[in-house]
Write an enzyme that holds these catalytic residues in place. Structure first.
Site, PDB file in Angstrom:
ATOM      1  CG  HIS A 103      47.625  23.983 -17.168  1.00 57.24           C
ATOM      2  ND1 HIS A 103      48.687  23.136 -17.357  1.00 57.24           N
ATOM      3  CD2 HIS A 103      48.160  25.155 -16.734  1.00 57.24           C
ATOM      4  CE1 HIS A 103      49.816  23.760 -17.046  1.00 57.24           C
ATOM      5  NE2 HIS A 103      49.531  24.989 -16.679  1.00 57.24           N
TER       6      HIS A 103
ATOM      7  CG  HIS B 294      48.730  28.620 -16.904  1.00 59.01           C
ATOM      8  ND1 HIS B 294      49.067  28.053 -15.702  1.00 59.01           N
ATOM      9  CD2 HIS B 294      47.882  29.642 -16.617  1.00 59.01           C
ATOM     10  CE1 HIS B 294      48.440  28.701 -14.714  1.00 59.01           C
ATOM     11  NE2 HIS B 294      47.707  29.673 -15.255  1.00 59.01           N
TER      12      HIS B 294
ATOM     13  CG  ASP C  47      53.703  27.631 -19.602  1.00 57.29           C
ATOM     14  OD1 ASP C  47      52.509  27.888 -19.387  1.00 57.29           O
ATOM     15  OD2 ASP C  47      54.458  27.125 -18.747  1.00 57.29           O
ATOM     16  CG  HIS C  48      51.531  23.858 -20.001  1.00 55.39           C
ATOM     17  ND1 HIS C  48      52.023  22.677 -19.515  1.00 55.39           N
ATOM     18  CD2 HIS C  48      52.036  24.836 -19.191  1.00 55.39           C
ATOM     19  CE1 HIS C  48      52.789  22.919 -18.454  1.00 55.39           C
ATOM     20  NE2 HIS C  48      52.803  24.217 -18.230  1.00 55.39           N
TER      21      HIS C  48
ATOM     22  CG  HIS D  30      48.687  24.671 -12.043  1.00 61.24           C
ATOM     23  ND1 HIS D  30      49.857  25.116 -11.468  1.00 61.24           N
ATOM     24  CD2 HIS D  30      48.676  25.181 -13.304  1.00 61.24           C
ATOM     25  CE1 HIS D  30      50.509  25.862 -12.351  1.00 61.24           C
ATOM     26  NE2 HIS D  30      49.817  25.924 -13.473  1.00 61.24           N
TER      27      HIS D  30
ATOM     28  CG  ASP E 252      52.462  23.554 -14.831  1.00 61.52           C
ATOM     29  OD1 ASP E 252      53.276  22.716 -15.261  1.00 61.52           O
ATOM     30  OD2 ASP E 252      52.435  24.739 -15.205  1.00 61.52           O
TER      31      ASP E 252
END
Ligand code: ZN
Length: 309
Positions: A62, A64, A66-67, A140, A211
């Protein structure tokens, strides 16, 4: 044939001194499969001695940060090392725009082609000769995917004695039977693969949740998985916060592993609040005994199982 999983980054949301942001490398034959690409993934790859020149596919769960924020750095490092092989990237909507924006704004010379596949529908998203990648939508808050790497069954074991007793001459005909083809002998008789092969041997299955809150579809995806890599951002005590933020607790991950009949559960995406993961491990263990909490650079080798044949 080796299938090795290397945890490059095991933190959730922000990195810590011990944990880098989400990225998991799977080495299979001459190929590298990356699940997520958090910031600094390329430095973790250097430390784990994973090369930059292999055939590589990246699966982003996804958008976000951090990914996904490790992609620009990965492109730059690969280019500086003169990679020339195509890089395949799969991910949710907006992954294409993100990769294009990097190429249009960051000043570097890309030395290799990038092919981006935006996933719109769950199901089979990538099919190779020996394995498939399946994806489902998770829960998520934003479009987010979980992935399963599923190896196709291999032909059964070749029984030389049976081939000999049927009068199949050693050589190309053996090889064709081994690869699943029916052959015609010099005297005109037909021999089928099932006459000389044992039953097909199952491949391995690895599932990565990205997530997500607990989800019935995830249980289906993880059915009989050899390895279920499940996020467990917060511990069981913080279940309300976990739900609000679209995540899972160790018990929830363990329930999924149990219901799915998975063989091994590894928890990842660990919040920075846990200086040491013992609590998370204990909570999961009550429900599912074969569990570990991932650490950066932890490696898991999944052997091929030939038993019963
Ligand atoms: Zn997220």
């Amino acid at each position: 044939m080796s299938l090795r999983v290397v945890f490059l980054g095991t933190a959730g949301s922000i990195p810590t001194t011990k944990r880098s942001l989400p990225a998991i490398a799977i080495r299979r034959k001459d190929e590298l499969i990356l699940f997520d690409c958090g910031e600094g993934a390329q430095r973790q790859m250097i430390q784990a001695r994973i090369g930059f020149h292999r055939k590589t596919k990246v699966f982003i769960t996804h958008m976000h940060g951090d990914h996904v924020l490790g992609l620009p750095g990965l492109f730059q490092t690969m280019s500086l090392l003169d990679r020339d092989k195509k890089l395949e990237i799969y991910g949710p909507p907006k992954i294409k725009a993100f990769v294009e924006a990097i190429q249009q704004t960051v000043q570097f010379t890309l030395t290799f082609p990038i092919e981006v596949s935006e996933i719109e529908k769950a199901g089979l998203i990538c099919e190779e000769k020996e394995y498939e990648i399946h994806a489902i939508w998770t829960d998520h808050g934003i479009p987010s995917l979980a992935y399963a790497l599923i190896e196709k069954p291999r032909p059964g074991r070749f029984h030389q004695e049976k081939a000999k007793s049927l009068g199949v001459p050693k050589g190309p005909l053996w090889s064709r039977l081994q690869h699943g083809s029916t052959v015609k002998l010099p005297d005109g008789r037909i021999v089928k693969p099932e006459d000389v092969l044992g039953p097909p041997r199952p491949g391995r299955k690895i599932v990565y949740t990205g997530d997500t809150r607990p989800l019935e579809e995830l249980v289906e995806l993880a059915e009989n998985a050899d390895l279920l890599i499940h996020e467990a951002t917060f511990d069981d005590e913080l279940i309300e916060r976990t739900r609000e933020n679209g995540h899972s607790t160790p018990s929830q991950a363990a329930e999924t592993a149990k219901k799915a009949g998975a063989k091994w559960l590894v928890l990842t995406h660990i919040s920075a609040r846990y200086k040491e993961p013992k609590l998370l491990l204990e909570q999961a263990k009550k429900i599912f005994p074969k569990v570990d909490v991932a650490e950066d650079f932890m490696e898991i080798e999944l052997p091929l199982l030939d038993k019963n044949y």
